[in-house]
Design a protein around this motif. Sequence first.
Motif, PDB file in Angstrom:
ATOM      1  N   PRO A  96      -2.990  10.199  -2.773  1.00 41.82           N
ATOM      2  CA  PRO A  96      -3.291   9.011  -3.577  1.00 41.82           C
ATOM      3  C   PRO A  96      -2.539   7.788  -3.053  1.00 41.82           C
ATOM      4  CG  PRO A  96      -2.675  10.863  -4.984  1.00 41.82           C
ATOM      5  CD  PRO A  96      -2.377  11.257  -3.570  1.00 41.82           C
ATOM      6  N   VAL A  97      -3.160   6.634  -3.210  1.00 40.11           N
ATOM      7  CA  VAL A  97      -2.602   5.370  -2.737  1.00 40.11           C
ATOM      8  C   VAL A  97      -2.649   4.345  -3.858  1.00 40.11           C
ATOM      9  CG1 VAL A  97      -3.025   3.439  -1.153  1.00 40.11           C
ATOM     10  CG2 VAL A  97      -3.211   5.780  -0.324  1.00 40.11           C
ATOM     11  N   GLU A  98      -1.616   3.530  -3.945  1.00 38.53           N
ATOM     12  CA  GLU A  98      -1.574   2.423  -4.890  1.00 38.53           C
ATOM     13  C   GLU A  98      -1.500   1.127  -4.086  1.00 38.53           C
ATOM     14  OE1 GLU A  98       1.374   0.652  -8.389  1.00 38.53           O
ATOM     15  OE2 GLU A  98       1.839   2.549  -7.417  1.00 38.53           O
ATOM     16  N   VAL A  99      -2.330   0.143  -4.455  1.00 41.22           N
ATOM     17  CA  VAL A  99      -2.335  -1.160  -3.789  1.00 41.22           C
ATOM     18  C   VAL A  99      -1.921  -2.205  -4.819  1.00 41.22           C
ATOM     19  CG1 VAL A  99      -3.735  -2.885  -2.597  1.00 41.22           C
ATOM     20  CG2 VAL A  99      -4.143  -0.436  -2.183  1.00 41.22           C
ATOM     21  N   VAL A 123       0.892  -1.164   0.000  1.00 45.83           N
ATOM     22  CA  VAL A 123       0.000   0.000   0.000  1.00 45.83           C
ATOM     23  C   VAL A 123       0.925   1.207   0.000  1.00 45.83           C
ATOM     24  CG1 VAL A 123      -1.809   1.240   1.245  1.00 45.83           C
ATOM     25  CG2 VAL A 123      -1.795  -1.268   1.242  1.00 45.83           C
ATOM     26  N   ALA A 124       1.079   1.837  -1.162  1.00 45.42           N
ATOM     27  CA  ALA A 124       2.056   2.915  -1.344  1.00 45.42           C
ATOM     28  C   ALA A 124       1.359   4.274  -1.388  1.00 45.42           C
ATOM     29  CB  ALA A 124       2.849   2.692  -2.630  1.00 45.42           C
ATOM     30  N   ILE A 125       1.889   5.226  -0.644  1.00 43.72           N
ATOM     31  CA  ILE A 125       1.383   6.596  -0.608  1.00 43.72           C
ATOM     32  C   ILE A 125       2.195   7.415  -1.600  1.00 43.72           C
ATOM     33  CG2 ILE A 125       1.002   8.621   0.858  1.00 43.72           C
ATOM     34  CD1 ILE A 125      -0.525   6.006   1.687  1.00 43.72           C
ATOM     35  N   HIS A 126       1.521   8.179  -2.446  1.00 40.85           N
ATOM     36  CA  HIS A 126       2.204   9.006  -3.444  1.00 40.85           C
ATOM     37  C   HIS A 126       2.134  10.479  -3.058  1.00 40.85           C
ATOM     38  CE1 HIS A 126       2.881   5.822  -6.437  1.00 40.85           C
ATOM     39  NE2 HIS A 126       1.852   5.270  -5.824  1.00 40.85           N
ATOM     40  N   HIS A 127       3.285  11.130  -3.127  1.00 41.75           N
ATOM     41  CA  HIS A 127       3.378  12.559  -2.829  1.00 41.75           C
ATOM     42  C   HIS A 127       3.939  13.297  -4.034  1.00 41.75           C
ATOM     43  CE1 HIS A 127       3.887  11.486   1.682  1.00 41.75           C
ATOM     44  NE2 HIS A 127       2.632  11.743   1.410  1.00 41.75           N
ATOM     45  N   PRO A 128       3.540  14.567  -4.208  1.00 40.82           N
ATOM     46  CA  PRO A 128       4.166  15.369  -5.258  1.00 40.82           C
ATOM     47  C   PRO A 128       5.629  15.631  -4.904  1.00 40.82           C
ATOM     48  CG  PRO A 128       2.684  16.712  -3.918  1.00 40.82           C
ATOM     49  CD  PRO A 128       2.530  15.298  -3.455  1.00 40.82           C
ATOM     50  N   ASP A 129       6.431  15.914  -5.906  1.00 46.34           N
ATOM     51  CA  ASP A 129       7.863  16.137  -5.684  1.00 46.34           C
ATOM     52  C   ASP A 129       8.143  17.250  -4.681  1.00 46.34           C
ATOM     53  OD1 ASP A 129       8.751  14.096  -7.253  1.00 46.34           O
ATOM     54  OD2 ASP A 129       9.177  15.348  -8.995  1.00 46.34           O
ATOM     55  N   ASP A 130       7.285  18.254  -4.629  1.00 50.63           N
ATOM     56  CA  ASP A 130       7.522  19.381  -3.731  1.00 50.63           C
ATOM     57  C   ASP A 130       6.870  19.179  -2.355  1.00 50.63           C
ATOM     58  OD1 ASP A 130       4.872  19.650  -4.476  1.00 50.63           O
ATOM     59  OD2 ASP A 130       5.043  21.762  -5.051  1.00 50.63           O
ATOM     60  N   GLY A 175      -6.370   0.241   1.878  1.00 53.92           N
ATOM     61  CA  GLY A 175      -5.854   1.305   1.028  1.00 53.92           C
ATOM     62  C   GLY A 175      -6.721   2.549   1.069  1.00 53.92           C
ATOM     63  N   ARG A 176      -8.044   2.349   1.086  1.00 50.28           N
ATOM     64  CA  ARG A 176      -8.962   3.491   1.188  1.00 50.28           C
ATOM     65  C   ARG A 176      -8.733   4.243   2.502  1.00 50.28           C
ATOM     66  NH1 ARG A 176     -12.201  -0.504  -0.860  1.00 50.28           N
ATOM     67  NH2 ARG A 176     -12.835  -0.157  -3.012  1.00 50.28           N
ATOM     68  N   LYS A 177      -8.576   3.488   3.585  1.00 44.20           N
ATOM     69  CA  LYS A 177      -8.311   4.123   4.882  1.00 44.20           C
ATOM     70  C   LYS A 177      -6.985   4.890   4.847  1.00 44.20           C
ATOM     71  CE  LYS A 177     -10.902   0.778   7.605  1.00 44.20           C
ATOM     72  NZ  LYS A 177     -10.921  -0.074   8.800  1.00 44.20           N
ATOM     73  N   ALA A 178      -5.987   4.328   4.166  1.00 41.31           N
ATOM     74  CA  ALA A 178      -4.692   4.998   4.051  1.00 41.31           C
ATOM     75  C   ALA A 178      -4.810   6.292   3.258  1.00 41.31           C
ATOM     76  CB  ALA A 178      -3.665   4.066   3.407  1.00 41.31           C
ATOM     77  N   ALA A 179      -5.568   6.262   2.167  1.00 41.49           N
ATOM     78  CA  ALA A 179      -5.754   7.470   1.350  1.00 41.49           C
ATOM     79  C   ALA A 179      -6.416   8.584   2.163  1.00 41.49           C
ATOM     80  CB  ALA A 179      -6.581   7.145   0.114  1.00 41.49           C
ATOM     81  N   ILE A 180      -7.379   8.198   2.993  1.00 38.63           N
ATOM     82  CA  ILE A 180      -8.072   9.190   3.829  1.00 38.63           C
ATOM     83  C   ILE A 180      -7.128   9.718   4.908  1.00 38.63           C
ATOM     84  CG2 ILE A 180      -9.918   9.481   5.535  1.00 38.63           C
ATOM     85  CD1 ILE A 180     -11.540   7.447   3.748  1.00 38.63           C
ATOM     86  N   ALA A 181      -6.435   8.823   5.605  1.00 33.53           N
ATOM     87  CA  ALA A 181      -5.547   9.248   6.696  1.00 33.53           C
ATOM     88  C   ALA A 181      -4.395  10.101   6.188  1.00 33.53           C
ATOM     89  CB  ALA A 181      -5.006   8.026   7.443  1.00 33.53           C
ATOM     90  N   CYS A 182      -3.820   9.712   5.043  1.00 32.43           N
ATOM     91  CA  CYS A 182      -2.642  10.413   4.511  1.00 32.43           C
ATOM     92  C   CYS A 182      -3.006  11.585   3.606  1.00 32.43           C
ATOM     93  CB  CYS A 182      -1.756   9.432   3.744  1.00 32.43           C
ATOM     94  SG  CYS A 182      -1.052   8.165   4.806  1.00 32.43           S
ATOM     95  N   ARG A 183      -4.295  11.664   3.241  1.00 34.63           N
ATOM     96  CA  ARG A 183      -4.748  12.750   2.365  1.00 34.63           C
ATOM     97  C   ARG A 183      -3.936  12.791   1.075  1.00 34.63           C
ATOM     98  NH1 ARG A 183      -5.468  13.165   7.557  1.00 34.63           N
ATOM     99  NH2 ARG A 183      -6.881  14.609   8.574  1.00 34.63           N
TER     100      ARG A 183
END
Length: 113
Positions: free
Chosen positions: A106-109, A6-13, A96-104
Amino acid sequence: MTRYLVAIHHPDDYDPSIAEDEAMSRDIDALNDEMVAAGIRIFVGGLHPAIRATSLTPQPDGAVLTSDGPYLQTTEHVGGFWVLEAADIDDALAWGRKAAIACRAPVEVRAFH
């Protein structure tokens, strides 16, 4: 049981000191506690920004080229991840849905082989 990334994606900045407030930290801590209580969390880790990565690329002559920065030139990179052991993809997607909400974010599973 299958293991899933379950990977969290962040923008480069992405700057955690700006983007992550106390409420978000509490939500992520609560999710981690819930995963541990459910017995599905194998590993969790946050990553430094992609700009701090080092890429190793094999060359046709057998040498390996080392370069600063991420291998992929994109505007988003993995910022952190969980490895979970879930009953099936639907269970993994629910986490993954819970992770997307907690981390605010996008998430990839993805399942491991």
